[in-house]
Design an enzyme around this catalytic site. Structure first.
Site, PDB file in Angstrom:
ATOM      1  N   ILE A   1     -64.842 -10.660 -21.049  1.00 35.59           N
ATOM      2  CA  ILE A   1     -66.049 -10.245 -20.325  1.00 35.59           C
ATOM      3  C   ILE A   1     -67.041 -11.398 -20.230  1.00 35.59           C
ATOM      4  O   ILE A   1     -67.719 -11.568 -19.207  1.00 35.59           O
ATOM      5  CB  ILE A   1     -66.694  -9.021 -21.005  1.00 35.59           C
ATOM      6  CG1 ILE A   1     -65.729  -7.829 -20.992  1.00 35.59           C
ATOM      7  CG2 ILE A   1     -67.998  -8.642 -20.319  1.00 35.59           C
ATOM      8  CD1 ILE A   1     -65.308  -7.377 -19.611  1.00 35.59           C
TER       9      ILE A   1
ATOM     10  N   CYS B   1     -48.018   5.311  -7.731  1.00 32.01           N
ATOM     11  CA  CYS B   1     -46.711   4.800  -8.133  1.00 32.01           C
ATOM     12  C   CYS B   1     -45.825   5.938  -8.660  1.00 32.01           C
ATOM     13  O   CYS B   1     -45.350   6.751  -7.869  1.00 32.01           O
ATOM     14  CB  CYS B   1     -46.876   3.679  -9.162  1.00 32.01           C
ATOM     15  SG  CYS B   1     -45.385   2.672  -9.364  1.00 32.01           S
TER      16      CYS B   1
ATOM     17  N   HIS C   1     -50.233   0.333  -6.060  1.00 34.48           N
ATOM     18  CA  HIS C   1     -51.304   0.438  -7.061  1.00 34.48           C
ATOM     19  C   HIS C   1     -52.646   0.049  -6.433  1.00 34.48           C
ATOM     20  O   HIS C   1     -53.098  -1.097  -6.564  1.00 34.48           O
ATOM     21  CB  HIS C   1     -51.006  -0.464  -8.257  1.00 34.48           C
ATOM     22  CG  HIS C   1     -49.890   0.014  -9.121  1.00 34.48           C
ATOM     23  ND1 HIS C   1     -50.093   0.861 -10.193  1.00 34.48           N
ATOM     24  CD2 HIS C   1     -48.554  -0.210  -9.063  1.00 34.48           C
ATOM     25  CE1 HIS C   1     -48.925   1.117 -10.774  1.00 34.48           C
ATOM     26  NE2 HIS C   1     -47.975   0.491 -10.104  1.00 34.48           N
TER      27      HIS C   1
ATOM     28  N   GLU D   1     -55.543   0.687  -7.377  1.00 36.24           N
ATOM     29  CA  GLU D   1     -56.578   0.404  -8.377  1.00 36.24           C
ATOM     30  C   GLU D   1     -56.803  -1.094  -8.569  1.00 36.24           C
ATOM     31  O   GLU D   1     -57.902  -1.519  -8.954  1.00 36.24           O
ATOM     32  CB  GLU D   1     -56.233   1.062  -9.717  1.00 36.24           C
ATOM     33  CG  GLU D   1     -54.997   0.522 -10.429  1.00 36.24           C
ATOM     34  CD  GLU D   1     -53.718   1.245 -10.072  1.00 36.24           C
ATOM     35  OE1 GLU D   1     -52.775   1.223 -10.891  1.00 36.24           O
ATOM     36  OE2 GLU D   1     -53.650   1.836  -8.966  1.00 36.24           O
TER      37      GLU D   1
END
EC number: 6.3.4.2
Length: 543
Positions: A19, A381, A507, A509
């Site tokens: 991060i 998926c 996918h 996402e």
């Protein structure tokens, strides 16, 4: 010529290096600098593609088909920059490359050693990212914790890197923890001092310290840390626990992280434009009504196994002025207790990807429940494959229908192996991976959501819809709303008579961003909002 930043971690694992690296990337981009971020992982696997989600979490797939660490997802979401297979390096891939070179005779009979051959290969990988990306700044996160045996070759390599570039062409950031001792009421600096001492013993003097803490770090403590660790007080950057990872860039900006890094790199500190990012964080902290979303999966005990799915749901809720009330539902529990017992009251259901037989019947039951109860549903998926199995068993009368992956001898393999996978033996890196085009059917719900005739999505699968059942599927009222350009592969299905029932073989996402939610996830949340009290009579148009 590129500048280089290396991010290491000390005291404890999972300190948040990824991060910090992603946040620095965001801050540099806000000043007009181009960025690429790579991860050096100290495990012997060539890539995480065959690792258990319980051990590693999600496998993030890049555009060019690399199976990588989940941190690359953070890098892409924070910087809105696509990474490649070059941005993911493991000890296994380094040793594999060096051994292959030795077998070819590239070392001319020399003795192959960790130094200089392994460390040299690591340095070459970092330089390769710089040359291929043409980034102004290349940020490298070193996995593991300083002091781990596994990380030593990587740390030695980044020490040697100083000889490859000028002193003002690289910066070292060390992320540490300041633990709080309740009985004494103090934040303790000794673990950080020892971590920096360990780093110095390797030959690396950090330029910036990012100190994780659950409470304020005062000026006196910063002076103490700086004095003992050989870092200027202003380069001791507090990083307090945040309510959202998306709040971290602004926190680090306020503490001067980017300013200090730019100073070390001798780069101009241009004006930063973080207004759009700040607005996103403000919306996150002031959400609208909650939507209850059930995520029905196999690996729900470890939330990181579905990290990008969860982030995509958050992005969609953010765009729709909603808050996400996420319910983790174990597919096997549905098999034991029934779908209604665990899904009653949900506004939407998501069935994500996965592998293997365990939990499939629970996923199929959840999809049937969503279809019959007219609850918005999105399958990803394996989630699409389960939706096809549910159709075959409950609507087409093929009660023993399943996937050839789950039961190779089934009489009704509605999902079967891709032809190009027939002769594949190895597991690692051999699936249909990376970006492929998908042609959207005109007039479909997908057409409304995407607004494009052809879209490009990331894939990770070996099995597909069996076209022998295509006509029967269409006659049942379902629609194939997306397919490969040649029409051979079914990529996206939907049920037109349902408020929102769609599933895709890819996918989506992996392409969702905080300010640009993926259309399928946004469509799901839009539909879920229609179930809320006082919901608008019409679904908001997708921007």
């Amino acid at each position: 010529m590129a500048k280089f930043v290396f991010v290491t971690g000390g005291v404890v694992s999972s300190i948040g290096k990824g991060i910090v690296a992603a946040s620095l990337g965001r801050l540099l981009k806000s000043r007009g600098y181009s960025v690429s971020i790579l991860k050096l992982d100290p495990y012997l696997n060539v890539d995480p593609g065959t690792m258990s989600p319980y051990q590693h979490g999600e496998v993030f797939v890049t555009e060019d088909g690399a199976e990588t660490d989940l941190d690359l997802g953070h890098y892409e979401r924070f910087t809105d920059t696509a990474m490649s297979r070059l941005n993911s390096v493991t000890t296994g891939s380094i040793y594999q490359s060096v051994i292959n070179k030795e077998r070819r005779g590239d070392y001319n009979g020399g003795t192959v050693q960790v130094i200089p051959h392994i460390t040299g290969e690591i340095r070459e990988r970092i330089h390769r990212v710089a040359s291929n990306s043409n980034a102004d700044v290349v940020i490298t996160e070193i996995g593991g914790t300083v002091g781990d045996i596994e990380s030593l070759p990587f740390l030695e390599a980044i020490r040697e890197f100083r000889g490859d570039v000028g002193r003002h062409d690289l910066a070292y950031i060390h992320v540490t923890l300041l633990p709080y001792i309740g009985t004494s009421g103090e934040l303790k600096t000794k673990p950080t001092q020892h971590s920096v001492k360990e780093l110095r013993s390797i030959g690396i003097q950090p330029d910036v310290l990012v100190c994780r803490s659950d409470r304020e770090i005062n000026a006196e403590l910063k002076r103490k840390i700086g004095g003992f660790c050989g870092v200027h007080e202003r380069a001791v950057i507090p990083s307090l626990d945040a309510d959202s990872i998306y709040a971290v860039p602004q926190t680090l900006e306020e503490q001067g992280l980017c300013r200090e890094v730019l100073d070390v790199l001798n780069l101009t500190d241009h004006d930063s434009d973080m207004r759009a990012w700040q607005q996103l964080v403000h919306k996150m902290r002031n959400p609208g009504p909650a939507v209850k979303v059930a995520l029905v999966g196999k690996y729900v005990q470890l939330n990181d196994a579905y990290l990008s799915v969860v982030e995509a749901l958050r992005h969609a809720c953010l765009a729709q002025d909603a808050s996400l009330d996420l319910h983790w539902v174990c597919a096997e529990e549905i098999e034991n207790r029934g779908a209604d017992a665990l899904l009653h009251g949900m506004d939407a259901v998501v069935v994500p990807g996965g592998f293997g037989n365990r939990g499939v019947d629970g996923k199929v039951a959840a999809i049937r429940w969503a279809r019959e109860q007219r609850i918005p549903f999105l399958g990803l998926c394996l989630g699409m494959q389960c939706a096809v199995i549910e159709w075959a068993r409950n609507l087409a009368g093929l009660t023993d229908a399943t996937s050839a992956e789950l039961e190779p001898g089934t009489s009704h393999p509605v999902i079967h192996l891709l032809p190009e996978q027939q002769d594949v033996v190895d597991l690692g890196g051999t699936m249909r991976l990376g970006v492929y085009p998908c042609r959207i059917a005109e007039g479909s719900m997908a057409d409304r959501l995407y607004g494009d005739e052809v879209v490009y999505e990331r894939h990770r699968h070996r099995y597909e819809f069996n076209n022998a059942y295509r006509n029967l599927f269409l006659e049942s009222g379902y629609r194939i709303s997306g397919s490969s350009p040649d029409g051979r592969l079914v990529e996206l299905i939907e049920l037109p008579e349902h408020p929102f029932f769609t599933a895709c073989q890819y996918h989506p996402e992996f392409l969702s961003r905080p300010g640009q939610p993926h259309p399928l996830f946004r469509g799901l949340i839009e539909a879920a909002q229609q179930r809320l009290p006082n919901s608008p009579s019409e679904i908001k148009a997708t921007a």
